[in-house]
Each structure stands twice: as structure tokens, then as C-alpha cells.
Design a protein around this motif. Structure first.
Motif, short mmCIF file in Angstrom:
data_model
loop_
_atom_site.label_atom_id
_atom_site.label_comp_id
_atom_site.label_asym_id
_atom_site.label_seq_id
_atom_site.Cartn_x
_atom_site.Cartn_y
_atom_site.Cartn_z
N ARG A 13 49.77 -1.51 -25.74
CA ARG A 13 48.52 -1.34 -26.65
C ARG A 13 47.41 -0.63 -25.68
O ARG A 13 46.75 -1.52 -25.01
CB ARG A 13 47.91 -2.81 -27.16
N LYS A 14 47.14 0.39 -25.99
CA LYS A 14 46.12 1.24 -25.46
C LYS A 14 44.64 0.34 -25.46
O LYS A 14 43.90 0.60 -24.53
CB LYS A 14 45.86 2.61 -25.88
N ASN A 15 44.40 -0.41 -26.57
CA ASN A 15 43.19 -0.71 -26.85
C ASN A 15 43.44 -2.38 -26.78
O ASN A 15 42.50 -3.28 -27.26
CB ASN A 15 42.50 -0.57 -28.06
N GLY A 16 44.36 -2.87 -26.10
CA GLY A 16 44.80 -4.20 -26.24
C GLY A 16 43.75 -5.08 -25.11
O GLY A 16 42.88 -4.60 -24.42
N ASN A 17 44.08 -6.26 -25.02
CA ASN A 17 43.39 -7.24 -24.43
C ASN A 17 43.36 -6.92 -22.80
O ASN A 17 42.20 -6.79 -22.09
CB ASN A 17 43.68 -8.55 -24.52
N SER A 18 44.50 -6.76 -22.48
CA SER A 18 44.61 -6.61 -21.03
C SER A 18 44.10 -5.20 -20.53
O SER A 18 43.47 -5.12 -19.36
CB SER A 18 46.08 -6.60 -20.21
N ALA A 19 44.08 -4.34 -21.49
CA ALA A 19 43.62 -2.92 -21.24
C ALA A 19 42.20 -2.88 -21.15
O ALA A 19 41.31 -2.22 -20.28
CB ALA A 19 44.10 -1.83 -22.33
N ALA A 20 41.35 -3.87 -22.01
CA ALA A 20 40.13 -4.01 -22.02
C ALA A 20 39.55 -4.51 -20.69
O ALA A 20 38.78 -4.13 -20.07
CB ALA A 20 39.60 -4.77 -23.16
N MET A 21 40.60 -5.66 -20.01
CA MET A 21 39.86 -6.12 -18.78
C MET A 21 40.13 -5.05 -17.73
O MET A 21 39.39 -4.94 -16.63
CB MET A 21 40.83 -7.29 -18.48
N ALA A 22 41.12 -4.32 -17.96
CA ALA A 22 41.49 -3.15 -16.74
C ALA A 22 40.22 -2.37 -16.59
O ALA A 22 39.78 -1.92 -15.66
CB ALA A 22 42.93 -2.60 -16.92
N GLU A 23 39.71 -1.74 -18.12
CA GLU A 23 38.84 -0.92 -18.18
C GLU A 23 37.43 -1.50 -17.56
O GLU A 23 36.57 -0.77 -16.75
CB GLU A 23 38.42 -0.53 -19.34
N ALA A 24 37.20 -2.90 -17.53
CA ALA A 24 36.23 -3.42 -16.90
C ALA A 24 35.90 -3.44 -15.55
O ALA A 24 35.13 -3.03 -15.17
CB ALA A 24 36.00 -4.93 -17.45
N PHE A 25 37.13 -3.77 -15.09
CA PHE A 25 37.57 -3.59 -13.62
C PHE A 25 37.16 -2.12 -13.06
O PHE A 25 36.53 -2.14 -12.18
CB PHE A 25 38.94 -4.00 -13.19
N ILE A 26 37.83 -1.36 -13.49
CA ILE A 26 37.72 0.17 -13.23
C ILE A 26 36.29 0.55 -13.23
O ILE A 26 35.74 1.24 -12.24
CB ILE A 26 38.57 0.95 -14.18
N LYS A 27 35.64 0.29 -14.28
CA LYS A 27 34.18 0.65 -14.34
C LYS A 27 33.45 0.19 -13.12
O LYS A 27 32.42 0.79 -12.53
CB LYS A 27 33.49 0.26 -15.67
N ALA A 28 33.65 -1.18 -13.11
CA ALA A 28 32.77 -1.92 -11.94
C ALA A 28 33.21 -1.24 -10.56
O ALA A 28 32.41 -1.20 -9.84
CB ALA A 28 33.10 -3.39 -12.11
N ALA A 29 34.41 -1.27 -10.35
CA ALA A 29 34.86 -0.80 -9.24
C ALA A 29 34.33 0.92 -8.73
O ALA A 29 33.72 1.20 -7.69
CB ALA A 29 36.46 -0.46 -8.87
N GLU A 31 31.48 2.22 -10.19
CA GLU A 31 29.97 1.82 -9.94
C GLU A 31 29.68 1.48 -8.63
O GLU A 31 28.71 1.86 -8.00
CB GLU A 31 29.67 0.97 -11.18
N LYS A 32 30.67 0.79 -7.87
CA LYS A 32 30.38 0.49 -6.39
C LYS A 32 30.80 1.53 -5.60
O LYS A 32 30.70 1.44 -4.32
CB LYS A 32 31.31 -0.88 -6.18
N GLY A 33 31.40 2.75 -6.07
CA GLY A 33 31.81 3.92 -5.45
C GLY A 33 33.12 3.91 -5.00
O GLY A 33 33.74 4.87 -4.20
N HIS A 34 34.15 3.06 -5.53
CA HIS A 34 35.50 3.33 -5.26
C HIS A 34 35.99 4.28 -5.95
O HIS A 34 35.57 4.55 -6.89
CB HIS A 34 36.06 1.70 -5.30
N THR A 35 36.98 4.90 -5.42
CA THR A 35 37.96 5.77 -6.18
C THR A 35 39.28 5.19 -6.72
O THR A 35 39.64 4.35 -6.17
CB THR A 35 38.41 6.89 -5.20
N VAL A 36 39.36 5.09 -8.09
CA VAL A 36 40.38 4.35 -9.07
C VAL A 36 41.23 5.38 -9.55
O VAL A 36 40.94 6.49 -10.22
CB VAL A 36 39.63 3.50 -10.01
N THR A 37 42.38 5.24 -9.37
CA THR A 37 43.44 5.89 -10.03
C THR A 37 44.19 4.76 -10.76
O THR A 37 44.73 3.89 -10.31
CB THR A 37 44.57 6.65 -9.08
N ARG A 38 44.33 5.29 -12.04
CA ARG A 38 45.11 4.49 -13.17
C ARG A 38 46.31 4.82 -13.46
O ARG A 38 46.27 5.94 -13.92
CB ARG A 38 44.15 4.15 -14.07
N PHE A 39 47.25 4.02 -13.60
CA PHE A 39 48.77 4.50 -14.27
C PHE A 39 48.85 3.36 -15.38
O PHE A 39 49.00 2.28 -15.09
CB PHE A 39 49.72 4.36 -13.09
#
Length: 181
Positions: A13-29, A31-39
């Protein structure tokens, strides 16, 4: 220090609950200057491990050429790996289990992957927190075997339908996990 972070999701589910949490983590990471690659493992073609133990013999992580060979180099280069998934039938969803199983290739090939951080973001339908043990325990044991250290876990019960995560603090917790990088 800016880090390389790999996020692997396991929900179809592209817009599912775990995906929403992953997005929140990625955005925060980020914003802190980390490079994030998502699969998104559910959208990829990753077959099961054949236990042939010919890992990296062909120059690629898996001799059976699938999308794990796209993910593997990023895991090797990453400082931290975060796995985000829902609980399926009290366990790890098949979509991501194949990726986790193929991490074995690093062990077979003697690749030095020790010292990486590992995070877990997971949710389940039931309210009982022990339901999350089916994903938490295998990931913790895998991290221990690989000599990775756990940077944190976000475990959210009681979410089933798309959007239910918004009724919890799961996205906030996932964003706070980026503090542990």
C-alpha cells in the motif's frame, strides 16, 4: 556527521500506515542533512534465497539476478538501514522477507557490514503490542548476527485502514527516530 541511510519498506500500500511513518522518518532524516535512499520492496522483484551460497561470485550480491542486486550496494555503503513494514499474519510480510533473507549474501561472501545502525518502523492491526514481536524479534536477531546496533524501534498497534496512523503518534515517533542517526 551526515550519514547514508537506506530505508526499505515492505507494504504494497503506497499510502499505507507503515509507508506514512517511513515518509515521516525520511523527511526528518533529510532535514538533518542525511542522504536517504528508499526501496519499496513490494514494488520490486526480489525472489527468495536459493541457498546456493554463490553470493557475490558473479560480481553481484545474488547469482539469481533480481532487484536485490540493486539494493545490496546501497546497504554495503549505508551507515544505517531502516526497515518499515506492517505485520502480516503475525510476521514479516513476504514482500520484504526476501530482502531480509538475501542480506545473508553478505555473510556468505565475508563482506564487512559490522557497525551499521538498524532501525525498525512497524505497525499492526491489533492493539496487543506482542503482535509486533513477529517482526521485532527477527530483525533484532538479524541485526545482532550482522553486528549492527539497533538505533530504535517505532512499534504502533491498532492501525489497519489507510490513514489510521494519523490517529496515533506513529509519524511523530518515526520522525524522532531520525534523532538516533
Amino acid at each position: 556527521m551526515n550519514k547514508k541511510v537506506v530505508v526499505i519498506t515492505g507494504s504494497p500500500r503506497k499510502n499505507g500506515n507503515s509507508a506514512a511513518m517511513a515518509e515521516a522518518f525520511i523527511k526528518a532524516a533529510e532535514e538533518k542533512g542525511h542522504t536517504v535512499t528508499r526501496f519499496d520492496a513490494a514494488m520490486m522483484n526480489v525472489g527468495g534465497c536459493h541457498a546456493c551460497e554463490t553470493c557475490f561470485k558473479s560480481g553481484k550480491a545474488c547469482s539469481f539476478d533480481d532487484d536485490f542486486n540493486t539494493i545490496a550496494p546501497h546497504i554495503l555503503e549505508a551507515d544505517d538501514i531502516v526497515i518499515a513494514m506492517p505485520v502480516y499474519w503475525y510476521s514479516i510480510p513476504g514482500q520484504i522477507k526476501n530482502v531480509i533473507d538475501k542480506i545473508y549474501s553478505f555473510c556468505v561472501a565475508g563482506k564487512d557490514v559490522a557497525g551499521k545502525g538498524c532501525g525498525l518502523i512497524a505497525c499492526c492491526e491489533e492493539e496487543d503490542m506482542t503482535v509486533l514481536d513477529g517482526v521485532r524479534m527477527p530483525l533484532e536477531r538479524s541485526a545482532a548476527l550482522l553486528k549492527w546496533h539497533m538505533i530504535g524501534e517505532v512499534l504502533i498497534p491498532g492501525v489497519l485502514n489507510t490513514g489510521d496512523i494519523e490517529k496515533t503518534d506513529g509519524c511523530r515517533q518515526a520522525a524522532e527516530l531520525a534523532e538516533n542517526l
